[in-house]
Motif scaffolding. Structure first.
Motif, short mmCIF file in Angstrom:
data_model
loop_
_atom_site.label_atom_id
_atom_site.label_comp_id
_atom_site.label_asym_id
_atom_site.label_seq_id
_atom_site.Cartn_x
_atom_site.Cartn_y
_atom_site.Cartn_z
N SER A 67 0.88 -1.28 0.06
CA SER A 67 -0.08 -0.05 -0.01
C SER A 67 0.80 1.36 -0.02
O SER A 67 1.88 1.33 0.36
CB SER A 67 -1.02 -0.06 1.28
N GLN A 68 0.13 2.30 -0.50
CA GLN A 68 1.14 3.68 -0.70
C GLN A 68 1.07 3.99 0.84
O GLN A 68 2.27 4.83 1.27
CB GLN A 68 0.25 4.51 -1.30
N ARG A 69 0.16 3.78 1.89
CA ARG A 69 0.50 4.00 3.19
C ARG A 69 1.76 3.56 3.85
O ARG A 69 2.43 4.14 4.51
CB ARG A 69 -0.86 3.37 3.96
N LEU A 70 2.21 2.28 3.53
CA LEU A 70 3.18 1.76 3.90
C LEU A 70 4.40 2.46 3.53
O LEU A 70 5.52 2.54 3.86
CB LEU A 70 3.20 0.02 3.67
N LEU A 71 4.31 2.60 2.20
CA LEU A 71 5.46 3.17 1.51
C LEU A 71 5.81 4.74 2.05
O LEU A 71 6.94 5.01 2.04
CB LEU A 71 5.24 3.43 -0.17
N ASP A 72 4.63 5.33 2.49
CA ASP A 72 4.75 6.58 3.01
C ASP A 72 5.40 6.67 4.26
O ASP A 72 6.22 7.26 4.72
CB ASP A 72 3.31 7.25 3.14
N ALA A 73 4.92 5.30 5.11
CA ALA A 73 5.74 5.29 6.51
C ALA A 73 7.33 5.14 6.15
O ALA A 73 7.93 5.43 7.13
CB ALA A 73 5.10 4.25 6.95
N ILE A 74 7.71 4.14 5.33
CA ILE A 74 8.89 4.27 5.19
C ILE A 74 9.67 5.28 4.79
O ILE A 74 10.67 5.54 5.23
CB ILE A 74 9.25 3.15 3.98
N ASP A 76 4.39 1.46 14.25
CA ASP A 76 3.36 2.53 14.95
C ASP A 76 2.92 3.68 13.95
O ASP A 76 1.77 4.13 14.07
CB ASP A 76 4.24 3.14 16.12
N ARG A 77 3.81 3.94 13.22
CA ARG A 77 3.57 4.88 12.23
C ARG A 77 2.47 4.63 11.04
O ARG A 77 1.51 5.24 10.92
CB ARG A 77 4.96 5.40 11.46
N TYR A 78 2.85 3.44 10.68
CA TYR A 78 1.53 2.70 9.92
C TYR A 78 0.02 2.63 10.39
O TYR A 78 -0.93 2.94 10.14
CB TYR A 78 2.18 1.31 9.42
N VAL A 104 -5.35 1.50 12.79
CA VAL A 104 -5.28 0.08 13.39
C VAL A 104 -5.23 0.09 14.89
O VAL A 104 -4.40 0.68 15.52
CB VAL A 104 -4.15 -0.63 12.78
N GLY A 105 -6.08 -0.56 15.51
CA GLY A 105 -6.12 -0.78 16.97
C GLY A 105 -6.11 -2.46 17.26
O GLY A 105 -6.10 -2.39 18.77
N THR A 106 -6.29 -3.32 16.48
CA THR A 106 -6.40 -4.65 16.76
C THR A 106 -5.07 -5.42 16.18
O THR A 106 -5.30 -6.55 16.05
CB THR A 106 -7.72 -5.31 16.32
#
Length: 392
Positions: free
Chosen positions: A9-16, A139-141, A147-149
């Motif tokens: 996901s772009q979200r993960l790429l952004d976190a990196i 944690d950033r992702y 995400v809480g679970t």
């Protein structure tokens, strides 16, 4: 062969990307470091004895370039795994995790699939800096995705020692154990590295839940791939587990007969923009994901129903004058199979879409006799049915 849109996901790429913002060094310096790290992984492997993740420049290069690539490989295999049994939670063990490669791949995959159970990941690595990086990315992702679970816990420990195993055993059994790009790096100085690595994988199998999977990913180099095949053969000889994929049999690997052979995957994909930008600087072409792998289980489940007419394509489809050929593998071993262009028909047209890693079914392979000898080259005749059971 159709290109894959690997769902990192772009979200993960952004976190990196956010994790390396503010780091010193120009784009040109980053490209130079990526090139150096590539040499370490392929040609200067003795340097792997020192953790490159503890070096600020090499660590940054790994995060920005190699981490997204390795995440994509793991997510491909997560999608290849069998449909999970019902349950309230999904527990993952990421051994030799580095900055959380397996952990983050599982988290991103779990989030995108919107799976109806909680995720628990345990990361084990010998580098405290790498585990800290994994926690930061996790944690950033989770914060960005709400995400809480999903839970991550880490343990700093050398995989060649036994302390991590005793600690992990207290956590119970795991639904997935990931060993990504590290099996080849451990026990390098042991008298019998294959025996020691096989022992570690055996411990992993013992930590599995009844329907769990051990995922091993290794570089697509001849040395590392053949090492993985040696581990595979030893585990199967000792009846420690079964292969879910890629193999279609439990016999010794026929690729080990010729010392120049090895078995690996090559999956064409569209790399994210960050990879393309670095490629332009370095002169790389990362248009395919190359790796060797095993998915191991202990419940006997396999990726397809096996049989003498079912094969895995273990080479590219090679176009020759007047025909095409590819190497196949199943319980009968490895064999080269071809079809002459003049014998193309509606029944065998699927042959033209063969590609490395595809699972195919052939109604009949003919081995013709010439000069009193049966040819080792198999032939597909015009009236023979061919189909792709599962593309790679």
């Amino acid at each position: 062969m159709q290109r894959l849109n690997v769902p990192v996901s772009q979200r993960l790429l952004d976190a990196i990307q956010a994790s390396v913002e503010g780091a010193s060094g120009s784009t040109a310096q980053l490209a130079q470091t990526v090139s150096e790290l590539s040499r370490i992984f392929t040609k200067e492997r003795d340097r792997l004895r020192v953790s490159y993740l503890d070096n600020s420049q090499l660590g940054r290069a790994y995060l920005q370039y190699f981490l997204p690539v390795n995440l994509a490989k793991i997510q491909l295999l997560l999608n290849e795994m069998p449909t999970r049994e019902e349950g309230e939670s999904f527990s993952v063990l990421d051994l030799g995790s580095g900055p959380g490669t397996g952990a983050l791949a599982a988290l991103d995959w779990w989030q995108q699939q919107a799976l109806p159970y909680a995720l628990s990941v345990t990361a084990v690595d010998g580098s405290n800096a790498a585990l800290s990086q994994a926690r930061q990315l996790w944690d950033r992702y989770c914060q960005a995705a709400g995400v809480g679970t999903a839970r991550l816990q880490a343990y700093e420990g050398d995989l060649e020692g036994g302390a991590w195993l005793e600690w992990v055993k207290q956590l119970g059994h795991f639904d997935l154990i990931i060993v990504a790009n590290c099996l080849n790096e451990i026990y390098a100085d042991a008298k019998d590295p294959i025996e020691m690595r096989s022992g570690l994988v055996t411990e992993c199998v013992s930590l599995l839940s009844p329907h769990g999977t051990v995922m091993i990913v290794e570089p697509a180099l001849r040395e590392t791939s053949r090492g993985l095949l040696q581990v595979r053969d030893r585990l199967l000889q000792e009846n420690r587990c079964n292969v879910y994929s890629p193999c279609l049999h439990e016999n010794d690997c026929p690729a080990m007969i010729n010392p120049h052979d090895w078995c690996h995957e090559e999956r064409i994909w569209d790399p994210p923009a960050v990879i393309q930008e670095i490629d332009e600087q370095v002169g790389f072409i990362k248009d395919a994901l190359k790796f060797s792998y095993l998915l191991l289980r202990k419940d006997g489940k396999t990726i397809v129903e096996r049989g003498p007419d079912v094969y895995r394509v273990v080479s590219e489809l090679r176009e020759m004058k007047g025909e095409k050929r590819a190497w196949l593998c199943n319980e009968q071993g490895r064999q080269e199979v071809g079809r002459q262009d003049r014998l193309a028909s509606n029944q065998n047209q699927a042959f033209d879409q063969w590609h490395r890693g595809a699972l195919v079914q052939i109604e009949k392979v003919v081995h013709k006799e010439r000069g009193g000898k049966v040819s080792t080259l198999g032939r597909i005749e015009q009236d023979v049915a061919v189909r792709i059971i599962r593309p790679a």
